[in-house]
Design a protein around this motif. Structure first.
Motif, PDB file in Angstrom:
ATOM      1  N   ASN A 233       0.861  -1.183   0.000  1.00 34.62           N
ATOM      2  CA  ASN A 233       0.000   0.000   0.000  1.00 34.62           C
ATOM      3  C   ASN A 233       0.905   1.243   0.000  1.00 34.62           C
ATOM      4  O   ASN A 233       1.237   1.799   1.049  1.00 34.62           O
ATOM      5  CB  ASN A 233      -0.922  -0.005   1.222  1.00 34.62           C
ATOM      6  N   LYS A 234       1.322   1.670  -1.192  1.00 36.10           N
ATOM      7  CA  LYS A 234       2.261   2.787  -1.312  1.00 36.10           C
ATOM      8  C   LYS A 234       1.638   4.109  -0.867  1.00 36.10           C
ATOM      9  O   LYS A 234       2.314   4.953  -0.280  1.00 36.10           O
ATOM     10  CB  LYS A 234       2.753   2.892  -2.750  1.00 36.10           C
ATOM     11  N   GLN A 235       0.364   4.290  -1.159  1.00 31.96           N
ATOM     12  CA  GLN A 235      -0.303   5.526  -0.761  1.00 31.96           C
ATOM     13  C   GLN A 235      -0.331   5.681   0.758  1.00 31.96           C
ATOM     14  O   GLN A 235      -0.034   6.744   1.309  1.00 31.96           O
ATOM     15  CB  GLN A 235      -1.721   5.567  -1.319  1.00 31.96           C
ATOM     16  N   LEU A 236      -0.662   4.577   1.460  1.00 36.72           N
ATOM     17  CA  LEU A 236      -0.659   4.607   2.910  1.00 36.72           C
ATOM     18  C   LEU A 236       0.760   4.795   3.447  1.00 36.72           C
ATOM     19  O   LEU A 236       0.971   5.488   4.448  1.00 36.72           O
ATOM     20  CB  LEU A 236      -1.271   3.312   3.452  1.00 36.72           C
ATOM     21  N   GLY A 237       1.735   4.194   2.767  1.00 41.49           N
ATOM     22  CA  GLY A 237       3.122   4.357   3.192  1.00 41.49           C
ATOM     23  C   GLY A 237       3.576   5.813   3.101  1.00 41.49           C
ATOM     24  O   GLY A 237       4.266   6.310   4.002  1.00 41.49           O
ATOM     25  N   SER A 238       3.170   6.516   2.037  1.00 42.06           N
ATOM     26  CA  SER A 238       3.522   7.933   1.904  1.00 42.06           C
ATOM     27  C   SER A 238       2.844   8.761   2.983  1.00 42.06           C
ATOM     28  O   SER A 238       3.448   9.693   3.542  1.00 42.06           O
ATOM     29  CB  SER A 238       3.119   8.442   0.520  1.00 42.06           C
ATOM     30  N   LEU A 239       1.589   8.421   3.294  1.00 44.58           N
ATOM     31  CA  LEU A 239       0.862   9.139   4.342  1.00 44.58           C
ATOM     32  C   LEU A 239       1.533   8.950   5.710  1.00 44.58           C
ATOM     33  O   LEU A 239       1.665   9.900   6.484  1.00 44.58           O
ATOM     34  CB  LEU A 239      -0.588   8.640   4.380  1.00 44.58           C
ATOM     35  N   ILE A 240       1.969   7.737   5.983  1.00 48.73           N
ATOM     36  CA  ILE A 240       2.631   7.459   7.262  1.00 48.73           C
ATOM     37  C   ILE A 240       3.958   8.204   7.346  1.00 48.73           C
ATOM     38  O   ILE A 240       4.323   8.736   8.403  1.00 48.73           O
ATOM     39  CB  ILE A 240       2.839   5.940   7.427  1.00 48.73           C
ATOM     40  N   ALA A 241       4.698   8.256   6.237  1.00 52.51           N
ATOM     41  CA  ALA A 241       5.965   8.990   6.228  1.00 52.51           C
ATOM     42  C   ALA A 241       5.745  10.468   6.524  1.00 52.51           C
ATOM     43  O   ALA A 241       6.491  11.083   7.290  1.00 52.51           O
ATOM     44  CB  ALA A 241       6.658   8.809   4.878  1.00 52.51           C
ATOM     45  N   ALA A 242       4.691  11.048   5.916  1.00 48.81           N
ATOM     46  CA  ALA A 242       4.379  12.454   6.175  1.00 48.81           C
ATOM     47  C   ALA A 242       3.950  12.672   7.621  1.00 48.81           C
ATOM     48  O   ALA A 242       4.295  13.679   8.248  1.00 48.81           O
ATOM     49  CB  ALA A 242       3.280  12.929   5.220  1.00 48.81           C
ATOM     50  N   LEU A 243       3.200  11.705   8.171  1.00 51.82           N
ATOM     51  CA  LEU A 243       2.755  11.805   9.560  1.00 51.82           C
ATOM     52  C   LEU A 243       3.934  11.726  10.522  1.00 51.82           C
ATOM     53  O   LEU A 243       4.000  12.481  11.504  1.00 51.82           O
ATOM     54  CB  LEU A 243       1.755  10.681   9.852  1.00 51.82           C
ATOM     55  N   ARG A 244       4.884  10.847  10.241  1.00 51.10           N
ATOM     56  CA  ARG A 244       6.082  10.749  11.080  1.00 51.10           C
ATOM     57  C   ARG A 244       6.867  12.063  11.051  1.00 51.10           C
ATOM     58  O   ARG A 244       7.339  12.543  12.089  1.00 51.10           O
ATOM     59  CB  ARG A 244       6.970   9.607  10.603  1.00 51.10           C
ATOM     60  N   GLU A 245       6.998  12.633   9.873  1.00 50.47           N
ATOM     61  CA  GLU A 245       7.731  13.894   9.738  1.00 50.47           C
ATOM     62  C   GLU A 245       7.041  15.012  10.504  1.00 50.47           C
ATOM     63  O   GLU A 245       7.696  15.821  11.173  1.00 50.47           O
ATOM     64  CB  GLU A 245       7.855  14.251   8.259  1.00 50.47           C
ATOM     65  N   GLN A 246       5.712  15.048  10.422  1.00 52.93           N
ATOM     66  CA  GLN A 246       4.956  16.067  11.139  1.00 52.93           C
ATOM     67  C   GLN A 246       5.128  15.917  12.651  1.00 52.93           C
ATOM     68  O   GLN A 246       5.304  16.913  13.366  1.00 52.93           O
ATOM     69  CB  GLN A 246       3.476  15.969  10.769  1.00 52.93           C
ATOM     70  N   GLU A 247       5.096  14.695  13.139  1.00 58.39           N
ATOM     71  CA  GLU A 247       5.259  14.462  14.567  1.00 58.39           C
ATOM     72  C   GLU A 247       6.663  14.833  15.034  1.00 58.39           C
ATOM     73  O   GLU A 247       6.851  15.374  16.132  1.00 58.39           O
ATOM     74  CB  GLU A 247       4.948  13.000  14.890  1.00 58.39           C
ATOM     75  N   GLN A 248       7.671  14.564  14.208  1.00 57.78           N
ATOM     76  CA  GLN A 248       9.035  14.941  14.565  1.00 57.78           C
ATOM     77  C   GLN A 248       9.187  16.459  14.650  1.00 57.78           C
ATOM     78  O   GLN A 248       9.830  16.979  15.563  1.00 57.78           O
ATOM     79  CB  GLN A 248      10.017  14.359  13.548  1.00 57.78           C
ATOM     80  N   GLU A 249       8.575  17.170  13.697  1.00 60.36           N
ATOM     81  CA  GLU A 249       8.624  18.633  13.733  1.00 60.36           C
ATOM     82  C   GLU A 249       7.916  19.178  14.966  1.00 60.36           C
ATOM     83  O   GLU A 249       8.377  20.136  15.594  1.00 60.36           O
ATOM     84  CB  GLU A 249       7.989  19.199  12.464  1.00 60.36           C
ATOM     85  N   GLN A 250       6.787  18.562  15.319  1.00 57.31           N
ATOM     86  CA  GLN A 250       6.046  19.000  16.498  1.00 57.31           C
ATOM     87  C   GLN A 250       6.859  18.769  17.770  1.00 57.31           C
ATOM     88  O   GLN A 250       6.897  19.638  18.654  1.00 57.31           O
ATOM     89  CB  GLN A 250       4.721  18.249  16.577  1.00 57.31           C
ATOM     90  N   GLN A 251       7.520  17.629  17.865  1.00 56.87           N
ATOM     91  CA  GLN A 251       8.363  17.360  19.026  1.00 56.87           C
ATOM     92  C   GLN A 251       9.523  18.345  19.114  1.00 56.87           C
ATOM     93  O   GLN A 251       9.879  18.821  20.198  1.00 56.87           O
ATOM     94  CB  GLN A 251       8.898  15.928  18.955  1.00 56.87           C
ATOM     95  N   GLN A 252      10.095  18.676  17.963  1.00 59.18           N
ATOM     96  CA  GLN A 252      11.194  19.644  17.941  1.00 59.18           C
ATOM     97  C   GLN A 252      10.726  21.018  18.396  1.00 59.18           C
ATOM     98  O   GLN A 252      11.417  21.710  19.147  1.00 59.18           O
ATOM     99  CB  GLN A 252      11.793  19.719  16.539  1.00 59.18           C
ATOM    100  N   GLN A 253       9.529  21.427  17.947  1.00 60.31           N
ATOM    101  CA  GLN A 253       8.982  22.708  18.366  1.00 60.31           C
ATOM    102  C   GLN A 253       8.720  22.730  19.869  1.00 60.31           C
ATOM    103  O   GLN A 253       8.983  23.736  20.539  1.00 60.31           O
ATOM    104  CB  GLN A 253       7.690  22.998  17.601  1.00 60.31           C
TER     105      GLN A 253
END
Length: 229
Positions: free
Chosen positions: A76-96
């Motif tokens: 499921n490549k579409q779901l994989g891209s969504l999860i990658a974006a979600l991980r990146e968003q969470e990392q940015e939020q933790q950094q903030q």
């Protein structure tokens, strides 16, 4: 609040129901559910059928118990891209959040400002309360501060961040002005390097020299010419 609720829902959809974490290399099966590839293979266990018949072997979906074939696994490549974006968003939020915690640190001791001094109306750290100028004052945890104090603290933090933003903008404006001044300074330097070459003076007087040829006239020659006739 709506954004946080949406993010929470997306995370729930992207969570593997086997390991209860965000899916890694998600695969979908014929019933429509998705799982981590490694989790699903481990759940199915080793195949007991010959290699050529393995894709027809069935197993029950861990979530809905529907019967599915091994051959139905699809990345499921579409779901994989969504999860990658979600991980990146969470990392940015933790950094903030980490940056915000660093901003709310005691300038004197470097500790986190987790206490509120009610006597002085200031955020303090545990060292300020123990051996600093706030020793013996009434202090409470920031989380336990009254609603009124909490609103004042939020307003103070907002003003501090606004002031920091204004300082950043002013630095950018100053840098732009300096760059413009350097351009003007360079243009002036180049203009001073140009020297005007004055043309040579041209005389407006016309010098004309006329030579009148000398005419010789001998009267005897004239008389002799007449006598001959």
């Amino acid at each position: 609040m709506a954004s946080a609720s949406t993010s929470k829902k997306v995370r729930e959809e992207a969570t593997c129901s086997i390991c209860l974490h965000l899916m890694a290399e998600p695969v979908s099966i014929s019933c429509g559910h998705s799982y981590c590839q490694a989790c699903l293979l481990r759940f199915m266990g080793p195949s007991s059928s010959p290699r050529r018949q393995q894709y027809r072997e069935t197993f029950s979906c861990p979530q809905c118990r529907a019967s599915c074939h091994r051959g139905s696994l699809r990345p499921n490549k579409q779901l994989g891209s969504l999860i990658a974006a979600l991980r990146e968003q969470e990392q940015e939020q933790q950094q903030q959040e980490q940056e915000q915690e660093q901003e709310l640190s005691c300038q004197e001791h470097g500790e986190r400002l987790h206490l509120f001094c009610e006597d002085d109306g200031q955020l303090i750290c545990w060292r300020c309360e123990r051996d600093g100028q706030h020793k013996g004052h009434n202090t409470v945890l920031v989380e336990d501060a009254s609603t009124g104090y909490r609103e004042k603290l939020q307003e103070a933090v907002r003003k501090l961040r606004q002031l920091e933003e204004e300082c950043t903008n002013q630095k950018a404006i100053t840098a732009t002005q300096i760059a413009q001044w350097e351009d003007v300074k360079g243009a002036l330097s180049r203009s001073q390097a140009v020297r005007l070459v004055m043309p040579e003076a041209v005389s407006l007087e016309i010098e004309a020299e006329y030579k009148v040829p000398e005419v010789s006239f001998d009267p005897r020659k004239g008389l002799s010419s007449h006598q001959g006739t």
